[in-house]
Motif scaffolding. Structure first.
Motif, PDB file in Angstrom:
ATOM      1  N   SER A  66      43.042  39.772  53.785  1.00  0.00           N
ATOM      2  CA  SER A  66      43.512  39.538  52.432  1.00  0.00           C
ATOM      3  C   SER A  66      44.200  40.779  51.868  1.00  0.00           C
ATOM      4  O   SER A  66      43.735  41.902  52.053  1.00  0.00           O
ATOM      5  N   ILE A  67      45.352  40.568  51.226  1.00  0.00           N
ATOM      6  CA  ILE A  67      46.055  41.636  50.506  1.00  0.00           C
ATOM      7  C   ILE A  67      46.370  41.071  49.125  1.00  0.00           C
ATOM      8  O   ILE A  67      47.172  40.143  49.005  1.00  0.00           O
ATOM      9  N   ARG A  68      45.699  41.561  48.097  1.00  0.00           N
ATOM     10  CA  ARG A  68      45.929  41.013  46.755  1.00  0.00           C
ATOM     11  C   ARG A  68      46.558  42.066  45.855  1.00  0.00           C
ATOM     12  O   ARG A  68      46.097  43.199  45.773  1.00  0.00           O
ATOM     13  N   LEU A  69      47.636  41.646  45.185  1.00  0.00           N
ATOM     14  CA  LEU A  69      48.296  42.508  44.209  1.00  0.00           C
ATOM     15  C   LEU A  69      48.019  41.899  42.848  1.00  0.00           C
ATOM     16  O   LEU A  69      48.406  40.756  42.595  1.00  0.00           O
ATOM     17  N   ASP A  70      47.297  42.630  41.991  1.00  0.00           N
ATOM     18  CA  ASP A  70      46.870  42.062  40.714  1.00  0.00           C
ATOM     19  C   ASP A  70      46.221  40.698  40.887  1.00  0.00           C
ATOM     20  O   ASP A  70      46.454  39.773  40.110  1.00  0.00           O
ATOM     21  N   GLY A  71      45.443  40.561  41.942  1.00  0.00           N
ATOM     22  CA  GLY A  71      44.717  39.309  42.166  1.00  0.00           C
ATOM     23  C   GLY A  71      45.497  38.248  42.919  1.00  0.00           C
ATOM     24  O   GLY A  71      44.922  37.260  43.360  1.00  0.00           O
ATOM     25  N   GLN A  72      46.800  38.445  43.094  1.00  0.00           N
ATOM     26  CA  GLN A  72      47.606  37.440  43.801  1.00  0.00           C
ATOM     27  C   GLN A  72      47.606  37.706  45.306  1.00  0.00           C
ATOM     28  O   GLN A  72      47.935  38.819  45.730  1.00  0.00           O
ATOM     29  N   GLU A  73      47.230  36.713  46.077  1.00  0.00           N
ATOM     30  CA  GLU A  73      47.193  36.880  47.531  1.00  0.00           C
ATOM     31  C   GLU A  73      48.616  36.966  48.086  1.00  0.00           C
ATOM     32  O   GLU A  73      49.442  36.099  47.829  1.00  0.00           O
ATOM     33  N   LEU A  74      48.903  38.033  48.817  1.00  0.00           N
ATOM     34  CA  LEU A  74      50.252  38.189  49.373  1.00  0.00           C
ATOM     35  C   LEU A  74      50.354  37.651  50.798  1.00  0.00           C
ATOM     36  O   LEU A  74      51.414  37.211  51.230  1.00  0.00           O
ATOM     37  N   LEU A  75      49.237  37.696  51.542  1.00  0.00           N
ATOM     38  CA  LEU A  75      49.293  37.210  52.929  1.00  0.00           C
ATOM     39  C   LEU A  75      49.543  35.712  52.910  1.00  0.00           C
ATOM     40  O   LEU A  75      48.848  34.970  52.228  1.00  0.00           O
ATOM     41  N   GLY A  76      50.562  35.308  53.638  1.00  0.00           N
ATOM     42  CA  GLY A  76      50.858  33.884  53.708  1.00  0.00           C
ATOM     43  C   GLY A  76      51.835  33.419  52.639  1.00  0.00           C
ATOM     44  O   GLY A  76      52.226  32.259  52.635  1.00  0.00           O
ATOM     45  N   LEU A  77      52.243  34.307  51.741  1.00  0.00           N
ATOM     46  CA  LEU A  77      53.260  33.909  50.765  1.00  0.00           C
ATOM     47  C   LEU A  77      54.577  33.637  51.486  1.00  0.00           C
ATOM     48  O   LEU A  77      54.922  34.341  52.437  1.00  0.00           O
ATOM     49  N   PRO A  78      55.321  32.650  51.038  1.00  0.00           N
ATOM     50  CA  PRO A  78      56.626  32.420  51.666  1.00  0.00           C
ATOM     51  C   PRO A  78      57.562  33.600  51.427  1.00  0.00           C
ATOM     52  O   PRO A  78      57.423  34.330  50.434  1.00  0.00           O
ATOM     53  N   GLU A  79      58.501  33.791  52.334  1.00  0.00           N
ATOM     54  CA  GLU A  79      59.415  34.924  52.294  1.00  0.00           C
ATOM     55  C   GLU A  79      60.098  35.060  50.931  1.00  0.00           C
ATOM     56  O   GLU A  79      60.275  36.154  50.403  1.00  0.00           O
ATOM     57  N   ARG A  80      60.465  33.931  50.355  1.00  0.00           N
ATOM     58  CA  ARG A  80      61.150  33.950  49.063  1.00  0.00           C
ATOM     59  C   ARG A  80      60.319  34.645  47.985  1.00  0.00           C
ATOM     60  O   ARG A  80      60.826  35.465  47.216  1.00  0.00           O
ATOM     61  N   ALA A  81      59.035  34.349  47.983  1.00  0.00           N
ATOM     62  CA  ALA A  81      58.137  34.941  46.989  1.00  0.00           C
ATOM     63  C   ALA A  81      57.921  36.426  47.291  1.00  0.00           C
ATOM     64  O   ALA A  81      57.892  37.266  46.377  1.00  0.00           O
ATOM     65  N   LEU A  82      57.786  36.743  48.589  1.00  0.00           N
ATOM     66  CA  LEU A  82      57.590  38.145  48.966  1.00  0.00           C
ATOM     67  C   LEU A  82      58.799  38.985  48.584  1.00  0.00           C
ATOM     68  O   LEU A  82      58.676  40.128  48.152  1.00  0.00           O
ATOM     69  N   CYS A  83      59.956  38.389  48.750  1.00  0.00           N
ATOM     70  CA  CYS A  83      61.198  39.075  48.441  1.00  0.00           C
ATOM     71  C   CYS A  83      61.241  39.454  46.958  1.00  0.00           C
ATOM     72  O   CYS A  83      61.761  40.503  46.588  1.00  0.00           O
ATOM     73  N   GLY A  84      60.663  38.615  46.119  1.00  0.00           N
ATOM     74  CA  GLY A  84      60.612  38.899  44.690  1.00  0.00           C
ATOM     75  C   GLY A  84      59.677  40.054  44.357  1.00  0.00           C
ATOM     76  O   GLY A  84      59.786  40.668  43.297  1.00  0.00           O
ATOM     77  N   ILE A  85      58.740  40.347  45.256  1.00  0.00           N
ATOM     78  CA  ILE A  85      57.750  41.409  45.012  1.00  0.00           C
ATOM     79  C   ILE A  85      58.238  42.733  45.597  1.00  0.00           C
ATOM     80  O   ILE A  85      58.163  43.784  44.974  1.00  0.00           O
ATOM     81  N   ARG A  86      58.792  42.630  46.798  1.00  0.00           N
ATOM     82  CA  ARG A  86      59.312  43.799  47.508  1.00  0.00           C
ATOM     83  C   ARG A  86      60.485  44.383  46.714  1.00  0.00           C
ATOM     84  O   ARG A  86      61.385  43.653  46.322  1.00  0.00           O
ATOM     85  N   GLY A  87      60.467  45.657  46.482  1.00  0.00           N
ATOM     86  CA  GLY A  87      61.587  46.267  45.762  1.00  0.00           C
ATOM     87  C   GLY A  87      61.494  46.077  44.261  1.00  0.00           C
ATOM     88  O   GLY A  87      62.255  46.663  43.504  1.00  0.00           O
ATOM     89  N   SER A  88      60.578  45.203  43.829  1.00  0.00           N
ATOM     90  CA  SER A  88      60.446  44.985  42.397  1.00  0.00           C
ATOM     91  C   SER A  88      59.091  45.514  41.933  1.00  0.00           C
ATOM     92  O   SER A  88      59.004  46.442  41.143  1.00  0.00           O
ATOM     93  N   ARG A  89      58.003  44.954  42.486  1.00  0.00           N
ATOM     94  CA  ARG A  89      56.671  45.438  42.097  1.00  0.00           C
ATOM     95  C   ARG A  89      56.158  46.490  43.076  1.00  0.00           C
ATOM     96  O   ARG A  89      55.307  47.300  42.742  1.00  0.00           O
ATOM     97  N   ILE A  90      56.638  46.432  44.306  1.00  0.00           N
ATOM     98  CA  ILE A  90      56.261  47.439  45.301  1.00  0.00           C
ATOM     99  C   ILE A  90      57.534  48.101  45.821  1.00  0.00           C
ATOM    100  O   ILE A  90      58.419  47.420  46.325  1.00  0.00           O
ATOM    101  N   GLY A  91      57.639  49.399  45.673  1.00  0.00           N
ATOM    102  CA  GLY A  91      58.795  50.135  46.190  1.00  0.00           C
ATOM    103  C   GLY A  91      58.396  50.834  47.478  1.00  0.00           C
ATOM    104  O   GLY A  91      57.241  51.213  47.647  1.00  0.00           O
ATOM    105  N   MET A  92      59.357  50.975  48.369  1.00  0.00           N
ATOM    106  CA  MET A  92      59.038  51.591  49.662  1.00  0.00           C
ATOM    107  C   MET A  92      60.008  52.731  49.942  1.00  0.00           C
ATOM    108  O   MET A  92      61.219  52.583  49.775  1.00  0.00           O
TER     109      MET A  92
END
Ligand SMILES: Nc1ncnc2c1ncn2[C@@H]1O[C@H](COP(=O)(O)OP(=O)(O)OP(=O)(O)O)[C@@H](O)[C@H]1O
Ligand SMILES: [Mg+2]
Length: 328
Positions: A66-92
């Motif tokens: 399990s990987i939760r960001l503010d309680g939201q499970e990220l594992l298994g999220l569709p790519e579209r949803a992950l794309c909205g998080i990457r670069g926006s809520r998580i910077g690399m």
């Protein structure tokens, strides 16, 4: 609720010699504004762990747990949803800035790109924001260099541009995977200082990954020591380094370059090399290299033992070997 909660994260790789767990059930939590270091030798699973947090694992890898960001499970999220998080809520921020930068685009365009993509801001507003970010990260003469290309900057400046891009959307979490390994020592210090300032100023959480114990010791408040895909020791950085408990942490500590050691001084190293993943023992991953190994170490995964100050260690032989204090 913690900003990031990772539980029993396991990353299985398909290798030519069969399936192997490159990350073997790790867990940690990170609060807003907190800084966490992950340290360990090459191949221990640091980058795969980071990649799993942003949903960018290689095709041969599968994550469970399990990987939760503010309680939201990220594992298994569709790519579209992950794309909205990457670069926006998580910077690399990457080791080699050119991994993130496109050689064919101007720096203004790239630094402003996440804002166009995630926030839908206009081209002109993105350019303005890019300028402010580039000034903040210390690009000299940023206003007159907005239309320059990455190759027109030094390595250290390129890393600053990469950081500006990672910051564009005001992420809650910044992950920096060996951000200074490709830079010389002076520039390395400047970039680490910049990251410190930005974290303090923006209240972001930071995960800093390094194989360099000195970098970790000086830059983060909490530390995970990884070996063979497991977290063998963790806790507040000061507590972990003041009372090293795991034999692997002691080995890393003894192998760190002494401050002021003359150039060319040989480093102490930990005997043996990191075994291939499929060859790791089912018990403690370090059992094959550890001078304290007993039979049980090879077969039993050591449970976490609690030491003072929230310091945890996984070693079956802790009672016999005690902790190591002071400058070894
Ligand atoms: N794309 C991939 N395909 C196959 N195996 C991989 C892949 N990426 C990583 N691995 C393997 O997974 C293990 C962990 O790799 P990882 O990149 O996470 O290590 P690391 O701790 O970041 O090391 P380094 O300090 O060298 O960056 C290693 O054994 C590595 O060979
Ligand atoms: Mg790596």
């Amino acid at each position: 609720m913690a900003l990031l909660e990772v539980d029993d994260l396991r990353i299985r790789l398909q290798t030519p010699r069969g399936a192997a767990d490159a990350v073997r059930g790790i867990g940690f939590a990170l609060e807003r504004g907190q800084t966490l270091g992950i340290v360990g030798e090459s191949g221990c699973g640091k980058s795969l762990t980071a990649q799993s947090l942003i949903g960018l694992l290689p095709p041969a890898a599968r994550a469970t747990g399990s990987i939760r960001l503010d309680g939201q499970e990220l594992l298994g999220l569709p790519e579209r949803a992950l794309c909205g998080i990457r670069g926006s809520r998580i910077g690399m921020v990457f080791q080699e800035p050119m991994t993130a930068l496109n050689p064919l685009h101007t720096i203004a365009r790239q630094v402003g790109e996440p804002l166009r993509l995630h926030r839908g801001v206009s081209r002109a507003a993105a350019r303005q924001a890019a300028l402010a970010l580039l000034e903040r990260v210390g690009i000299p003469d940023a206003a007159s260099r907005l239309d320059a290309y990455p190759h027109q900057f030094s390595g250290g400046q390129r890393q600053r541009i990469g950081i500006a891009m990672a910051l564009a959307c005001g992420p809650d979490l910044l992950i920096a995977d060996e951000p200074t390994t490709a830079l010389d020592v002076t520039v390395q210090k400047q970039i680490l200082a910049l990251l410190q300032e930005l974290v303090a100023e923006r209240g972001m959480a930071l995960i800093l990954i390094s194989h360099d114990l000195g970098v970790i010791a000086q830059n983060v408040s909490r530390t995970l020591v990884m070996y063979g895909g497991s977290v063998v020791e963790s806790g507040p950085t000061a507590a972990v380094f003041a009372a090293r408990a795991h034999p692997y942490t002691r080995g890393l500590f003894a192998a760190r370059p002494a401050l002021g050691a003359p150039r060319g001084t040989r480093l102490a190293t930990i005997a043996g090399s990191v075994p291939e993943l499929v060859d790791l023992p089912p018990g403690c991953a370090f059992a094959g290299r550890c001078r304290y190994t007993a039979d049980a170490c090879r077969s039993t995964v050591p449970p976490a033992t609690r030491l003072p100050h929230g310091h945890l260690v996984r070693c079956l032989r802790l009672d016999e070997i005690g902790v190591e204090r002071g400058l070894a």
